[in-house]
Design an enzyme around this catalytic site. Sequence first.
Site, short mmCIF file in Angstrom:
data_model
loop_
_atom_site.label_atom_id
_atom_site.label_comp_id
_atom_site.label_asym_id
_atom_site.label_seq_id
_atom_site.Cartn_x
_atom_site.Cartn_y
_atom_site.Cartn_z
N ALA A 1 0.90 -1.17 0.07
CA ALA A 1 0.03 0.09 0.00
C ALA A 1 0.85 1.23 0.24
O ALA A 1 1.75 1.32 0.66
CB ALA A 1 -0.70 0.06 1.16
N CYS A 2 0.57 2.19 -0.92
CA CYS A 2 1.25 3.61 -0.94
C CYS A 2 0.30 4.47 -0.78
O CYS A 2 -0.91 4.27 -0.72
CB CYS A 2 2.17 3.66 -2.12
SG CYS A 2 1.12 3.87 -3.71
N PRO A 3 0.80 5.83 -0.47
CA PRO A 3 0.07 6.95 -0.27
C PRO A 3 -0.94 7.13 -1.32
O PRO A 3 -2.34 7.59 -1.12
CB PRO A 3 0.59 8.08 -0.06
CG PRO A 3 2.03 7.50 0.43
CD PRO A 3 2.22 6.29 -0.30
N THR B 1 1.99 0.65 -5.27
CA THR B 1 1.43 -0.39 -4.67
C THR B 1 1.38 -1.74 -5.57
O THR B 1 1.59 -2.93 -4.92
CB THR B 1 -0.23 -0.38 -4.59
OG1 THR B 1 -0.24 0.85 -3.46
CG2 THR B 1 -0.70 -1.21 -3.76
#
Length: 105
Positions: A8-10, A16
Amino acid sequence: MRVVAITACPTGIAHTYMAADKLTETAKKLGITIKVETQGAMGVENRLTDQDVERADIVILAADINIEQSDRFTKHRCLEVSIQDALQHPRRVFSQCQQLLLAHQ
């Protein structure tokens, strides 16, 4: 070694999914069984089942944000790494997994 992972990335877009692909491809080369759940812009995909988590020797949390339902992993060995580590150094991530497992035997 059986591994489950969350990426998960921002922004939940490219990194992701790229990290999920990199971990999967590296695990295959190393003979490691892996299932990766992505938490991206499209929501949760390839959701880990309770059985997936129970069978895993270790959980990789490759995330730069809080992941959904992290309480699923409270009773399991977890390795937390950044998305960049998963993308740029996946072999090192799996090496860290092995070290963590050996330290808890």
